[in-house]
Design a protein around this motif. Structure first.
Motif, PDB file in Angstrom:
ATOM      1  N   LEU A 165     -19.945  -4.289 -15.605  1.00 53.64           N
ATOM      2  CA  LEU A 165     -19.989  -4.727 -17.001  1.00 53.64           C
ATOM      3  C   LEU A 165     -18.979  -3.941 -17.828  1.00 53.64           C
ATOM      4  O   LEU A 165     -18.239  -4.525 -18.628  1.00 53.64           O
ATOM      5  CB  LEU A 165     -21.398  -4.537 -17.569  1.00 53.64           C
ATOM      6  CG  LEU A 165     -21.556  -4.828 -19.060  1.00 53.64           C
ATOM      7  CD1 LEU A 165     -21.214  -6.277 -19.384  1.00 53.64           C
ATOM      8  CD2 LEU A 165     -22.967  -4.486 -19.512  1.00 53.64           C
ATOM      9  N   LEU A 166     -18.910  -2.628 -17.631  1.00 58.17           N
ATOM     10  CA  LEU A 166     -17.949  -1.820 -18.374  1.00 58.17           C
ATOM     11  C   LEU A 166     -16.516  -2.235 -18.042  1.00 58.17           C
ATOM     12  O   LEU A 166     -15.666  -2.312 -18.935  1.00 58.17           O
ATOM     13  CB  LEU A 166     -18.168  -0.333 -18.082  1.00 58.17           C
ATOM     14  CG  LEU A 166     -19.503   0.247 -18.536  1.00 58.17           C
ATOM     15  CD1 LEU A 166     -19.630   1.701 -18.098  1.00 58.17           C
ATOM     16  CD2 LEU A 166     -19.696   0.110 -20.034  1.00 58.17           C
ATOM     17  N   GLN A 167     -16.230  -2.508 -16.771  1.00 55.82           N
ATOM     18  CA  GLN A 167     -14.897  -2.983 -16.380  1.00 55.82           C
ATOM     19  C   GLN A 167     -14.560  -4.281 -17.102  1.00 55.82           C
ATOM     20  O   GLN A 167     -13.457  -4.459 -17.612  1.00 55.82           O
ATOM     21  CB  GLN A 167     -14.824  -3.244 -14.877  1.00 55.82           C
ATOM     22  CG  GLN A 167     -14.809  -2.017 -14.011  1.00 55.82           C
ATOM     23  CD  GLN A 167     -14.767  -2.431 -12.558  1.00 55.82           C
ATOM     24  OE1 GLN A 167     -13.889  -3.173 -12.134  1.00 55.82           O
ATOM     25  NE2 GLN A 167     -15.737  -1.960 -11.784  1.00 55.82           N
ATOM     26  N   HIS A 168     -15.519  -5.195 -17.113  1.00 56.77           N
ATOM     27  CA  HIS A 168     -15.298  -6.493 -17.751  1.00 56.77           C
ATOM     28  C   HIS A 168     -15.033  -6.316 -19.248  1.00 56.77           C
ATOM     29  O   HIS A 168     -14.112  -6.920 -19.796  1.00 56.77           O
ATOM     30  CB  HIS A 168     -16.495  -7.409 -17.516  1.00 56.77           C
ATOM     31  CG  HIS A 168     -16.368  -8.730 -18.190  1.00 56.77           C
ATOM     32  ND1 HIS A 168     -15.494  -9.700 -17.756  1.00 56.77           N
ATOM     33  CD2 HIS A 168     -16.973  -9.232 -19.291  1.00 56.77           C
ATOM     34  CE1 HIS A 168     -15.577 -10.749 -18.563  1.00 56.77           C
ATOM     35  NE2 HIS A 168     -16.473 -10.479 -19.497  1.00 56.77           N
ATOM     36  N   GLY A 217     -12.060  -7.857  -7.266  1.00 55.08           N
ATOM     37  CA  GLY A 217     -11.418  -6.599  -7.649  1.00 55.08           C
ATOM     38  C   GLY A 217     -12.365  -5.647  -8.350  1.00 55.08           C
ATOM     39  O   GLY A 217     -12.359  -4.438  -8.089  1.00 55.08           O
ATOM     40  N   GLU A 218     -13.188  -6.185  -9.258  1.00 57.96           N
ATOM     41  CA  GLU A 218     -14.172  -5.341  -9.951  1.00 57.96           C
ATOM     42  C   GLU A 218     -15.155  -4.739  -8.952  1.00 57.96           C
ATOM     43  O   GLU A 218     -15.485  -3.556  -9.023  1.00 57.96           O
ATOM     44  CB  GLU A 218     -14.947  -6.162 -10.991  1.00 57.96           C
ATOM     45  CG  GLU A 218     -14.142  -6.533 -12.212  1.00 57.96           C
ATOM     46  CD  GLU A 218     -14.847  -7.536 -13.111  1.00 57.96           C
ATOM     47  OE1 GLU A 218     -14.475  -7.602 -14.288  1.00 57.96           O
ATOM     48  OE2 GLU A 218     -15.769  -8.252 -12.651  1.00 57.96           O
ATOM     49  N   ALA A 231     -13.890  -3.665 -20.824  1.00 59.94           N
ATOM     50  CA  ALA A 231     -12.592  -3.024 -21.010  1.00 59.94           C
ATOM     51  C   ALA A 231     -11.448  -4.006 -20.767  1.00 59.94           C
ATOM     52  O   ALA A 231     -10.452  -4.018 -21.498  1.00 59.94           O
ATOM     53  CB  ALA A 231     -12.462  -1.818 -20.089  1.00 59.94           C
ATOM     54  N   SER A 232     -11.591  -4.873 -19.765  1.00 54.11           N
ATOM     55  CA  SER A 232     -10.524  -5.822 -19.450  1.00 54.11           C
ATOM     56  C   SER A 232     -10.356  -6.898 -20.515  1.00 54.11           C
ATOM     57  O   SER A 232      -9.301  -7.505 -20.624  1.00 54.11           O
ATOM     58  CB  SER A 232     -10.762  -6.474 -18.081  1.00 54.11           C
ATOM     59  OG  SER A 232     -11.836  -7.392 -18.154  1.00 54.11           O
ATOM     60  N   THR A 233     -11.392  -7.130 -21.316  1.00 52.41           N
ATOM     61  CA  THR A 233     -11.299  -8.131 -22.383  1.00 52.41           C
ATOM     62  C   THR A 233     -10.882  -7.507 -23.710  1.00 52.41           C
ATOM     63  O   THR A 233     -10.843  -8.197 -24.727  1.00 52.41           O
ATOM     64  CB  THR A 233     -12.638  -8.875 -22.581  1.00 52.41           C
ATOM     65  OG1 THR A 233     -13.648  -7.932 -22.954  1.00 52.41           O
ATOM     66  CG2 THR A 233     -13.048  -9.618 -21.328  1.00 52.41           C
ATOM     67  N   GLY A 234     -10.580  -6.201 -23.700  1.00 51.23           N
ATOM     68  CA  GLY A 234     -10.123  -5.536 -24.913  1.00 51.23           C
ATOM     69  C   GLY A 234     -11.240  -5.085 -25.836  1.00 51.23           C
ATOM     70  O   GLY A 234     -10.984  -4.693 -26.972  1.00 51.23           O
ATOM     71  N   THR A 235     -12.468  -5.127 -25.363  1.00 52.91           N
ATOM     72  CA  THR A 235     -13.592  -4.661 -26.176  1.00 52.91           C
ATOM     73  C   THR A 235     -13.469  -3.156 -26.369  1.00 52.91           C
ATOM     74  O   THR A 235     -13.363  -2.417 -25.387  1.00 52.91           O
ATOM     75  CB  THR A 235     -14.936  -4.983 -25.476  1.00 52.91           C
ATOM     76  OG1 THR A 235     -15.028  -6.387 -25.279  1.00 52.91           O
ATOM     77  CG2 THR A 235     -16.116  -4.489 -26.293  1.00 52.91           C
TER      78      THR A 235
END
Length: 166
Positions: free
Chosen positions: A18-21, A135-136, A23-27
């Motif tokens: 969830l944290l990776q996702h 990848g995540e 971060a990858s969306t610019g949150t």
């Protein structure tokens, strides 16, 4: 989003994907760890740019830890947070008073700041969870594997038996 946890390895095991996702969306994302964290483990999970703030509190959490946690969390959130603020905190687990303290503080902060509170917990088989990309999942496995020794140390300090494998 501000993620607050007792231990960095435990946070990654429960919510690393969830944290990776996010971060990858610019949150915008900050991590606050009460008892210590290894920034390299977060970097291995693909979270190199996420600020990881460590309080370095003793294990088990000492009396007065709630005040220290709330002050640190409030400092991260700021005086006038952006709309849509979310706080990720550990769900309570039996025999884990440290998680209850962190979760309680996160709940207080969520009420004060009008933030949405989300709880992370170990994934139970058969329950829905966030679906990781290939990848995540690979980065999460690598980071959690790198944190395994640290997690064993934490469990030993908390006098919790390490789970059996195999």
């Amino acid at each position: 989003m501000v993620a607050v946890a007792t231990d960095g390895g435990e946070l990654l095991a429960e919510a690393g994907g969830l944290l990776q996702h996010l971060a990858s969306t610019g949150t915008p994302l900050d991590v606050l760890v009460a008892e210590g964290a290894n920034a390299r483990v977060f970097a291995r999970c693909g979270l190199r740019t996420v600020p990881v703030h460590r309080l370095g509190l003793r294990r088990p959490l000492p009396p007065g830890a709630e005040g220290d946690l709330l002050a640190a969390l409030s400092e991260l959130i700021g005086f006038d947070p952006e709309p849509g603020l979310g706080i990720l905190a550990p769900a309570e687990l039996a025999d884990r008073p440290d998680r209850a303290v962190v979760g309680h503080v996160a709940g207080m902060a969520a009420r004060v700041y009008g933030a949405e509170l989300v709880h992370s917990a170990p994934h139970a088989p058969g329950t829905p969870g966030y679906a990781l990309t290939r990848g995540e999942a690979a980065r999460k496995r690598y980071a959690v594997g790198a944190a395994a020794a640290a997690l064993e140390t934490v469990l030993a300090e908390l006098r919790i038996p390490a789970p059996r494998t195999g």
